[in-house]
Scaffold this active site. Structure first.
Site, short mmCIF file in Angstrom:
data_model
loop_
_atom_site.label_atom_id
_atom_site.label_comp_id
_atom_site.label_asym_id
_atom_site.label_seq_id
_atom_site.Cartn_x
_atom_site.Cartn_y
_atom_site.Cartn_z
N ASN A 1 -6.02 3.59 -12.39
CA ASN A 1 -5.07 2.54 -12.03
C ASN A 1 -3.66 3.06 -12.24
OD1 ASN A 1 -4.07 -0.12 -11.41
ND2 ASN A 1 -3.70 -0.42 -13.60
N HIS B 1 0.16 1.69 -13.14
CA HIS B 1 0.82 0.51 -13.72
C HIS B 1 2.31 0.81 -13.86
CE1 HIS B 1 1.14 -3.15 -16.06
NE2 HIS B 1 1.92 -2.49 -16.89
N GLY C 1 0.78 -1.23 0.00
CA GLY C 1 0.00 0.00 0.00
C GLY C 1 0.82 1.28 0.00
N SER C 2 2.02 1.25 -0.56
CA SER C 2 2.80 2.51 -0.54
C SER C 2 2.16 3.57 -1.44
CB SER C 2 4.26 2.26 -0.94
OG SER C 2 4.38 1.94 -2.31
N ASN C 3 1.56 3.17 -2.55
CA ASN C 3 0.85 4.16 -3.37
C ASN C 3 -0.39 4.68 -2.64
OD1 ASN C 3 1.99 4.69 -6.17
ND2 ASN C 3 2.16 2.46 -6.04
N ARG D 1 -5.96 -8.02 -8.98
CA ARG D 1 -6.99 -8.89 -9.55
C ARG D 1 -7.48 -8.30 -10.86
NH1 ARG D 1 -6.46 -13.48 -7.96
NH2 ARG D 1 -8.54 -14.04 -8.65
N LEU E 1 -10.33 -7.44 -13.29
CA LEU E 1 -11.74 -7.12 -13.03
C LEU E 1 -12.59 -7.46 -14.25
CD1 LEU E 1 -10.99 -3.73 -11.31
CD2 LEU E 1 -11.83 -5.80 -10.18
C1 GAR Z 1 3.17 -0.79 -7.65
O1 GAR Z 1 4.45 -0.83 -8.24
C2 GAR Z 1 2.10 -0.74 -8.71
O2 GAR Z 1 2.45 0.04 -9.84
C3 GAR Z 1 1.97 -2.18 -9.08
O3 GAR Z 1 2.05 -2.87 -7.86
C4 GAR Z 1 2.86 -2.12 -6.95
C5 GAR Z 1 2.11 -1.92 -5.65
O4 GAR Z 1 2.90 -1.34 -4.66
N1 GAR Z 1 0.75 -2.43 -9.77
C6 GAR Z 1 0.60 -3.34 -10.73
O5 GAR Z 1 1.48 -4.07 -11.10
C7 GAR Z 1 -0.80 -3.40 -11.33
N2 GAR Z 1 -0.83 -4.33 -12.41
P1 GAR Z 1 2.24 -0.68 -3.38
O6 GAR Z 1 1.30 -1.71 -2.77
O7 GAR Z 1 3.40 -0.38 -2.47
O8 GAR Z 1 1.51 0.56 -3.82
#
Ligand code: GAR
Length: 196
Positions: free
Chosen positions: A107, A109, A12-14, A91, A93
């Site tokens: 989203n 990516h 969950g850093s984002n 997941r 969707l």
């Molecule tokens: C992030 O790098 C995000 O871009 C990626 O998962 C990571 C989650 O990190 N998302 C994907 O690959 C989506 N297909 P976080 O939990 O620390 O935010």
């Protein structure tokens, strides 16, 4: 105040970057952090920040994606969000779920889309000998990782980079990009922003 729900699967850093920026800027309110994994590390971090959380474990649903999504949507709709941010939500969707929130679901990516939709983005950028990697925030549509681009940040690939070092540097840019896009999106601005 614009209400934002955030979907996560991991640390969950984002999510933390989005919450921090919403609270600092006062332009939106995080109303829910939901995960498909009850053990997602971000859930406890969100709860510690006083944000309502929900976990809907996808595993008991097996192949019943609609059932999983109906349970998830019940939590989301109870929180009455205006905007849904996928932040490391891993997941796929269904078109039905996407249609329900179309036009207000974002989203992030970890690639410079349209390059490298799907998984293992950094490994693929390294294998291709690309000069840059990066991240993209886009609107979610029924085509996987192919909705309208709302913002991108580029990261140079350095000699000696590995998947892990590149992922770390791209993640730092994700934390700048996603809040910048969300701020604009809340104001109705969908023109893409490009960070260097
Ligand atoms: C992030 O790098 C995000 O871009 C990626 O998962 C990571 C989650 O990190 N998302 C994907 O690959 C989506 N297909 P976080 O939990 O620390 O935010």
């Amino acid at each position: 105040m614009t209400r934002v729900a955030i979907l996560i699967s991991g640390g969950g850093s984002n999510m933390l970057a989005l919450v921090g920026d919403m609270r600092q800027g006062g332009y939106a309110e995080p109303v829910l952090v939901a995960a498909n994994d009850p053990l997602a590390g971000g859930l406890a971090k969100a709860a510690a920040l006083g944000i309502p959380t929900a976990a809907v474990d996808h595993r008991p649903f097996g192949r019943d994606r609609e059932g999983f999504e109906a349970a998830l949507a019940a939590h989301i709709d109870a929180a009455k969000p205006d905007i849904l941010c996928l932040a490391g939500f891993m997941r796929i969707l269904t078109p039905g779920f996407i249609a329900r929130y179309q036009g207000r679901m974002l989203n992030i990516h970890p690639s410079l889309l349209p390059k490298y939709p799907g998984l293992h983005t950094h490994a693929r950028a390294l294998a291709a000998g690309d000069s840059h990697a990066g991240c993209t925030v886009h609107e979610v549509t029924a085509d996987l990782d192919a909705g309208p681009i709302l913002g991108q940040a580029r990261v140079p690939i350095l000699p000696g980079d590995t998947e892990a070092t590149l992922a770390t540097r791209v993640l730092e840019e994700e934390h700048r990009l996603y809040p910048a896009v969300l701020r604009r999106f809340v104001q109705g601005d969908r023109t893409p922003v490009y960070l260097d």
